[in-house]
Design a protein around this motif. Sequence first.
Motif, mmCIF file in Angstrom:
data_model
loop_
_atom_site.group_PDB
_atom_site.id
_atom_site.type_symbol
_atom_site.label_atom_id
_atom_site.label_comp_id
_atom_site.label_asym_id
_atom_site.label_seq_id
_atom_site.Cartn_x
_atom_site.Cartn_y
_atom_site.Cartn_z
ATOM 1 N N GLU A 257 136.010 -47.202 -49.717
ATOM 2 C CA GLU A 257 135.588 -45.830 -49.455
ATOM 3 C C GLU A 257 134.128 -45.789 -49.013
ATOM 4 O OE1 GLU A 257 135.641 -41.523 -49.521
ATOM 5 O OE2 GLU A 257 137.198 -43.057 -49.356
ATOM 6 N N LEU A 258 133.285 -46.558 -49.680
ATOM 7 C CA LEU A 258 131.876 -46.616 -49.306
ATOM 8 C C LEU A 258 131.704 -47.114 -47.878
ATOM 9 C CD1 LEU A 258 128.814 -46.581 -49.909
ATOM 10 C CD2 LEU A 258 129.091 -48.871 -50.906
ATOM 11 N N MET A 259 132.396 -48.202 -47.554
ATOM 12 C CA MET A 259 132.265 -48.782 -46.217
ATOM 13 C C MET A 259 132.804 -47.830 -45.151
ATOM 14 S SD MET A 259 130.819 -51.727 -46.656
ATOM 15 C CE MET A 259 131.223 -53.311 -45.953
ATOM 16 N N ALA A 260 133.897 -47.134 -45.460
ATOM 17 C CA ALA A 260 134.467 -46.202 -44.491
ATOM 18 C C ALA A 260 133.508 -45.056 -44.192
ATOM 19 C CB ALA A 260 135.793 -45.661 -45.018
ATOM 20 N N ARG A 261 132.909 -44.496 -45.240
ATOM 21 C CA ARG A 261 131.959 -43.402 -45.044
ATOM 22 C C ARG A 261 130.761 -43.851 -44.207
ATOM 23 N NH1 ARG A 261 131.511 -40.809 -51.153
ATOM 24 N NH2 ARG A 261 133.645 -39.992 -51.292
ATOM 25 N N GLU A 262 130.233 -45.012 -44.543
ATOM 26 C CA GLU A 262 129.049 -45.498 -43.838
ATOM 27 C C GLU A 262 129.364 -45.812 -42.381
ATOM 28 O OE1 GLU A 262 125.829 -45.895 -44.670
ATOM 29 O OE2 GLU A 262 126.197 -44.855 -46.563
ATOM 30 N N ALA A 263 130.498 -46.456 -42.140
ATOM 31 C CA ALA A 263 130.854 -46.809 -40.764
ATOM 32 C C ALA A 263 131.035 -45.559 -39.914
ATOM 33 C CB ALA A 263 132.125 -47.653 -40.753
ATOM 34 N N ALA A 264 131.750 -44.568 -40.444
ATOM 35 C CA ALA A 264 131.985 -43.339 -39.684
ATOM 36 C C ALA A 264 130.675 -42.610 -39.404
ATOM 37 C CB ALA A 264 132.952 -42.439 -40.446
ATOM 38 N N ALA A 265 129.811 -42.537 -40.409
ATOM 39 C CA ALA A 265 128.536 -41.834 -40.238
ATOM 40 C C ALA A 265 127.656 -42.517 -39.202
ATOM 41 C CB ALA A 265 127.813 -41.742 -41.575
ATOM 42 N N ARG A 266 127.576 -43.833 -39.251
ATOM 43 C CA ARG A 266 126.684 -44.553 -38.343
ATOM 44 C C ARG A 266 127.206 -44.555 -36.908
ATOM 45 N NH1 ARG A 266 124.336 -49.603 -42.049
ATOM 46 N NH2 ARG A 266 124.126 -48.355 -43.963
ATOM 47 N N LEU A 267 128.512 -44.524 -36.756
ATOM 48 C CA LEU A 267 129.085 -44.493 -35.410
ATOM 49 C C LEU A 267 129.178 -43.070 -34.867
ATOM 50 C CD1 LEU A 267 131.888 -47.148 -35.968
ATOM 51 C CD2 LEU A 267 130.030 -47.352 -34.312
ATOM 52 N N GLY A 268 129.063 -42.084 -35.756
ATOM 53 C CA GLY A 268 129.176 -40.699 -35.324
ATOM 54 C C GLY A 268 130.593 -40.266 -35.054
ATOM 55 N N TYR A 269 131.569 -40.934 -35.681
ATOM 56 C CA TYR A 269 132.973 -40.611 -35.498
ATOM 57 C C TYR A 269 133.567 -40.055 -36.788
ATOM 58 C CZ TYR A 269 132.658 -43.406 -31.194
ATOM 59 O OH TYR A 269 132.309 -43.898 -29.966
ATOM 60 N N GLN A 270 134.712 -39.431 -36.666
ATOM 61 C CA GLN A 270 135.382 -38.863 -37.835
ATOM 62 C C GLN A 270 135.900 -39.960 -38.751
ATOM 63 O OE1 GLN A 270 138.025 -35.450 -37.232
ATOM 64 N NE2 GLN A 270 139.571 -36.471 -38.496
ATOM 65 N N LYS A 271 135.715 -39.780 -40.048
ATOM 66 C CA LYS A 271 136.297 -40.704 -41.022
ATOM 67 C C LYS A 271 137.775 -40.374 -41.175
ATOM 68 C CE LYS A 271 136.056 -41.954 -45.947
ATOM 69 N NZ LYS A 271 137.277 -41.261 -46.385
ATOM 70 N N GLY A 272 138.586 -41.395 -41.019
ATOM 71 C CA GLY A 272 140.021 -41.206 -41.132
ATOM 72 C C GLY A 272 140.535 -41.559 -42.510
ATOM 73 N N ILE A 273 141.468 -42.492 -42.555
ATOM 74 C CA ILE A 273 142.100 -42.835 -43.829
ATOM 75 C C ILE A 273 141.597 -44.173 -44.350
ATOM 76 C CG2 ILE A 273 144.177 -41.508 -43.405
ATOM 77 C CD1 ILE A 273 144.354 -45.291 -43.159
ATOM 78 N N LEU A 274 141.842 -44.366 -45.626
ATOM 79 C CA LEU A 274 141.585 -45.643 -46.274
ATOM 80 C C LEU A 274 142.937 -46.218 -46.673
ATOM 81 C CD1 LEU A 274 139.227 -47.440 -47.307
ATOM 82 C CD2 LEU A 274 139.515 -46.338 -49.505
ATOM 83 N N ASP A 275 143.288 -47.335 -46.096
ATOM 84 C CA ASP A 275 144.571 -47.987 -46.390
ATOM 85 C C ASP A 275 144.331 -49.073 -47.417
ATOM 86 O OD1 ASP A 275 146.867 -49.672 -46.366
ATOM 87 O OD2 ASP A 275 147.409 -48.923 -44.386
ATOM 88 N N LEU A 276 144.762 -48.811 -48.648
ATOM 89 C CA LEU A 276 144.638 -49.816 -49.702
ATOM 90 C C LEU A 276 145.897 -50.660 -49.706
ATOM 91 C CD1 LEU A 276 143.294 -51.114 -52.144
ATOM 92 C CD2 LEU A 276 144.458 -49.441 -53.569
ATOM 93 N N SER A 277 145.856 -51.774 -49.045
ATOM 94 C CA SER A 277 147.005 -52.669 -48.997
ATOM 95 C C SER A 277 146.580 -54.053 -49.451
ATOM 96 C CB SER A 277 147.573 -52.744 -47.576
ATOM 97 O OG SER A 277 148.184 -51.527 -47.212
ATOM 98 N N LEU A 278 147.324 -54.603 -50.393
ATOM 99 C CA LEU A 278 147.062 -55.982 -50.815
ATOM 100 C C LEU A 278 147.601 -56.910 -49.734
ATOM 101 C CD1 LEU A 278 147.864 -55.833 -54.638
ATOM 102 C CD2 LEU A 278 145.675 -55.539 -53.473
ATOM 103 N N ALA A 279 146.767 -57.169 -48.740
ATOM 104 C CA ALA A 279 147.149 -57.997 -47.604
ATOM 105 C C ALA A 279 146.658 -59.416 -47.848
ATOM 106 C CB ALA A 279 146.557 -57.443 -46.319
ATOM 107 N N PRO A 280 147.546 -60.381 -48.008
ATOM 108 C CA PRO A 280 147.127 -61.736 -48.354
ATOM 109 C C PRO A 280 146.532 -62.477 -47.162
ATOM 110 C CG PRO A 280 149.483 -61.687 -48.002
ATOM 111 C CD PRO A 280 149.009 -60.267 -47.887
ATOM 112 N N THR A 281 145.929 -63.613 -47.460
ATOM 113 C CA THR A 281 145.483 -64.546 -46.427
ATOM 114 C C THR A 281 146.027 -65.926 -46.776
ATOM 115 O OG1 THR A 281 143.456 -65.314 -47.511
ATOM 116 C CG2 THR A 281 143.331 -63.242 -46.274
ATOM 117 N N PRO A 282 145.952 -66.880 -45.843
ATOM 118 C CA PRO A 282 146.428 -68.239 -46.168
ATOM 119 C C PRO A 282 145.564 -68.961 -47.195
ATOM 120 C CG PRO A 282 146.438 -67.862 -43.788
ATOM 121 C CD PRO A 282 145.693 -66.717 -44.401
#
Length: 454
Positions: A257-282
């Motif tokens: 949530e923190l990163m989404a707010r900051e990214a949207a504010a700094r880019l000047g774009y609308q904040k959309g959704i936060l997808d909380l998905s446990l996405a694995p890696t190798p």
Amino acid sequence: MQLTPAEIAETLAMVSQQHLDIRTITLGLNLRGCVDTDIDRVASKVYDRMAKAAEDLVPVADQLEREFGIPIVNKRISVTPIAEICAAVTAEDLTPVALAMDKAAAEVGVDFVGGFTALVQKGASRGDMKLIRSIPGALAQTACVCSSVNVGSTRAGINMDAVWDMANIILDTAKATADRDCIGAGKLVVFCNAVEDNPFMAGAFHGSGEADEVINVGVSGPGVVRAVLADMPDDADITSIAEAIKSTAFKITRAGELMAREAAARLGYQKGILDLSLAPTPAEHDSVAEILEAIGVGVCGGPGTTAALAMLNDAVKKGGTMASSSVGGLSGAFIPVSEDAGMIRAAEMGALTLSKLEAMTCVCSVGLDMIAIPGDTTPESIFGIIADECAIGMINSKTTAVRIIPAIGKKVGDMLDFGGLLGQAPVMEVNPYAGTVFAHRGGRMPAPLNSLKN
């Protein structure tokens, strides 16, 4: 809010030892202003729009990563479904637009771009069919472009003609990239009930109800959840396990949530959704399969796996929705075989089968994901796999998907190696008894009774 030394140490451990990351910052872009009758003009407009809108995406993400100390694994772009943008073009092959998308992605430095997409759950327009026929060539000639086709929904039923088309397109795409371990099929997903704000590839596209520019963020963190459960005693009851997952998901989501707010504010774009998905890696221990085993399942795929996954998915969503008012996308737990070290081991042991994975998709976030199948699998069998998965999504009013990779020239037990986040996939056995009639009936499977909600 004041942070205690213990909380600071906990966050540092999540990042340095347990693979906590922001899996993606995805910029959704409206391309409807790029419409034209000439395919080359459309391609030029698409390139200009993407390159201009996303020019600061990667620098801002890199800056956030340095400031907050949380890795941002991928930077991505999703766009309006290209079949809609190209509805008026006279050309039959839409590959030039995919090439323009790929060129823009390389220009701004993003990892993937999604939206070479058609939505055909109730019927296919001429533009939709042009896009579908263009998929094998487009994915073979591009590095970053991902494609998706939505063939069903709870509201519309299942377009069985489109399912048959996609079974053959998947095979053709695998063949077109056979020299690269069939990677094209790994960038192609077939959906039922696709969502319009999903930041994850290969299924991301920018929906019709969205603003012109939107920042959607996908959070991960299976390693964090696994580490928490590994510290719990074997006699902890299942309610305690669920509560531990829920509280951990809350912490992970707050970081996103923190990163989404900051990214949207700094880019000047609308904040959309936060997808909380446990996405694995190798990476070792960054695995959904290992979470299920930490819950108490012997080996992922064994008896109890589906029940454990259902509880995990539910607890993740409960924790996430308390941490952000804009949780959306898919959110829950992904089970991509090639991207999960624990699932790869389980598949190689024979504990995890395609049939068991199908059962697990009834309760997970998406569906059959990054699964390699023998290269000689018939289109009728692939049709049946897609139809079965779409039926699960349609009846249960949930998103389901199929991203399978026919391993051309390979047999059960062989391995495909994609590298990076896509990992490696053991070729899994497919039930050979698909028949030859069902796939060729065509038509539209009617929507279920539970679609009548008005």
